[in-house]
Design a protein around this motif. Structure first.
Motif, mmCIF file in Angstrom:
data_model
loop_
_atom_site.group_PDB
_atom_site.id
_atom_site.type_symbol
_atom_site.label_atom_id
_atom_site.label_comp_id
_atom_site.label_asym_id
_atom_site.label_seq_id
_atom_site.Cartn_x
_atom_site.Cartn_y
_atom_site.Cartn_z
ATOM 1 N N LEU A 65 52.706 54.271 26.493
ATOM 2 C CA LEU A 65 51.843 53.132 26.781
ATOM 3 C C LEU A 65 52.522 51.813 26.435
ATOM 4 O O LEU A 65 51.880 50.777 26.362
ATOM 5 N N SER A 66 53.836 51.856 26.187
ATOM 6 C CA SER A 66 54.522 50.618 25.831
ATOM 7 C C SER A 66 54.534 49.689 27.032
ATOM 8 O O SER A 66 54.625 50.112 28.180
ATOM 9 N N ARG A 67 54.457 48.393 26.719
ATOM 10 C CA ARG A 67 54.385 47.362 27.746
ATOM 11 C C ARG A 67 55.605 47.427 28.679
ATOM 12 O O ARG A 67 55.491 47.139 29.865
ATOM 13 N N ASP A 68 56.761 47.799 28.123
ATOM 14 C CA ASP A 68 57.982 47.892 28.936
ATOM 15 C C ASP A 68 57.774 48.784 30.143
ATOM 16 O O ASP A 68 58.329 48.560 31.206
ATOM 17 N N LEU A 69 56.974 49.817 29.936
ATOM 18 C CA LEU A 69 56.841 50.818 30.972
ATOM 19 C C LEU A 69 55.989 50.307 32.123
ATOM 20 O O LEU A 69 56.466 50.142 33.245
ATOM 21 N N TRP A 70 54.710 50.034 31.843
ATOM 22 C CA TRP A 70 53.854 49.583 32.943
ATOM 23 C C TRP A 70 54.196 48.166 33.366
ATOM 24 O O TRP A 70 54.022 47.792 34.519
ATOM 25 N N GLY A 71 54.745 47.353 32.415
ATOM 26 C CA GLY A 71 55.201 46.011 32.780
ATOM 27 C C GLY A 71 56.324 46.108 33.802
ATOM 28 O O GLY A 71 56.485 45.248 34.663
ATOM 29 N N GLY A 72 57.113 47.189 33.721
ATOM 30 C CA GLY A 72 58.234 47.394 34.637
ATOM 31 C C GLY A 72 57.824 48.081 35.926
ATOM 32 O O GLY A 72 58.676 48.501 36.705
ATOM 33 N N GLY A 73 56.521 48.229 36.157
ATOM 34 C CA GLY A 73 56.036 48.766 37.427
ATOM 35 C C GLY A 73 56.056 50.276 37.519
ATOM 36 O O GLY A 73 55.875 50.840 38.598
ATOM 37 N N ARG A 74 56.242 50.963 36.390
ATOM 38 C CA ARG A 74 56.245 52.425 36.441
ATOM 39 C C ARG A 74 54.858 52.964 36.109
ATOM 40 O O ARG A 74 54.083 52.329 35.393
ATOM 41 N N ALA A 75 54.559 54.138 36.642
ATOM 42 C CA ALA A 75 53.289 54.765 36.327
ATOM 43 C C ALA A 75 53.387 55.366 34.935
ATOM 44 O O ALA A 75 54.414 55.914 34.562
ATOM 45 N N ILE A 76 52.313 55.236 34.155
ATOM 46 C CA ILE A 76 52.292 55.786 32.802
ATOM 47 C C ILE A 76 52.555 57.281 32.847
ATOM 48 O O ILE A 76 53.257 57.842 32.019
ATOM 49 N N TRP A 77 52.007 57.887 33.871
ATOM 50 C CA TRP A 77 52.144 59.314 33.992
ATOM 51 C C TRP A 77 53.588 59.746 34.136
ATOM 52 O O TRP A 77 53.973 60.818 33.707
#
Lengths: 252, 252
Positions: free
Chosen positions: B88-100
């Motif tokens: 759930l880090s911001r880097d992940l969804w901030g970078g346009g990737r799906a959390i899943w």
């Protein structure tokens, strides 16, 4: 949510669904007696086998509990909230309090059947503590009870070299427990990792935790690391799944 | 560990124990066929009922799975590691990737049966989102599948006022999903709380997640809060308990 789109559900499921709705809505609440086979046969005009099947759906889900010779009851659910980060904060064990006290609040809890011994590290223990396989480790096994009810089994492993001859090898480790003692030795835990798995209990666990039918257990595997990432403890816990809510807070 | 100290265990338990040891030691591994009733009758000289009882202990624990007309097999266990904080880090969804995608790695995953609608907030939803009861909320229901296998059901609730007319109300919310869109609206999630409970599944969940006998589910309830502690999402997830390891890291 995906549901079956074809045939209507069998009658026993509809009955189970109605009973479940009565429980989740609160019409039947903790400790209430659920209508028995005879009641269900009369109310729904079904055979005994159907009534029994409806009840066993709920028993298997663990939301009702059969008491032999008495009837079936709504499970009294007053779970312990186990707050991952808060309960392991340095303030707590540094202040001489038991970690368990953080979960239990004012409810009376105790540790029983404490067994301390030394064993060669099994592969998964060796891996977690970053030791060669079969290195001697201190093993501490115990059971936790709340309001007299067994809640959790726990087995800690610590590097023997680190703790040999210290109060950590005693049955009673003193105020603040293992972590306070590790801190005094210059190895205060700073980082924790917890891994959670769920499964059905073994017969031995059903006995030791007095689990009723349809109750899964939670395996919580915790590794404690010092500031310089030395692994000082692996703790394997088995929790009565009906007795706990685990909570974790973290940042994005 | 506390164990029974009196009578020897019944024969079916001893047989179950030996089979369990064969599985945990790896002599029988993922997907292997476990000796059947006839094999056990011959090997241990016991009646069919005893052999059946031994197998049902392991089936109920969920470590073996009966396949109709074929036999009983060691459950192929390749759990997903769901790393609470990292995924759930911001880097992940901030970078346009799906959390899943963080859970699934390179394995093919997909979301199916997405249903978006508006409903009045039920009491627990209202409480979590700090809204008056029955305030309209956006509800997003979906199922996640990995390698074609259903793994998780999830239902998100978001304040209608916050998300009305935005891509969050669409079936496809775009790169980075709900959280990336909330960030664009000036409501980026900053704090998360997850609560974990375990229970046996309902018949509907057994169907939707294709669960085999003796498989518990994990309920994960997540609340997402902004920097100024505005609750922007409640997500109720139901996970196939045999398919997940949950991991949380935190500091002392």
């Amino acid at each position: 949510m995906p549901t079956s789109d074809n045939d209507p559900p069998p009658v026993y499921r509809e009955i189970a669904e109605e009973l479940r709705a009565a429980i989740t809505s609160g019409r039947l609440s903790d400790g209430d007696r659920v209508p028995g086979e005879n009641d269900l046969m009369k109310r729904y005009g079904v055979a005994r086998a159907t009534a029994r099947q409806a009840l066993s759906v709920l028993i298997n889900e663990g939301i009702v509990v059969p008491i032999r010779g008495s009837g079936v009851y709504v499970r009294a659910f007053r779970p312990l909230r186990r707050h991952g980060p808060k309960r392991l904060s340095r303030d707590l064990w540094g202040g001489g309090r038991a970690i368990w006290q953080a979960d239990a609040g004012d409810r009376p809890f105790e540790t029983d059947s404490v067994v301390v011994d030394e064993v060669p590290a099994q592969p998964h223990v060796a891996r977690a503590l970053d030791l060669p396989e079969r290195t001697p480790v201190l093993r501490r096994r115990r059971r936790y009870r709340l309001d007299e009810r067994p809640m959790q089994l726990a087995t800690s492993y610590l590097p023997r070299e680190l703790v040999h001859g210290t109060p950590i090898t005693e049955v009673d480790t003193g105020p603040g427990g293992i972590y306070a003692r590790l801190a005094e030795l210059g190895h205060a835990p700073a980082h924790f990792t917890e891994e959670i798995r769920v499964r059905m209990p073994t017969p031995g666990e059903i006995e030791a935790l007095s689990l009723s039918a349809g109750t899964p257990v939670l395996d919580v595997l915790r590794t404690a690391l010092t500031d310089d990432r030395l692994a000082v403890e692996l703790n394997e816990m088995t929790l009565d799944g009906s007795a706990y809510v685990l909570q974790y807070d973290f940042e994005a």
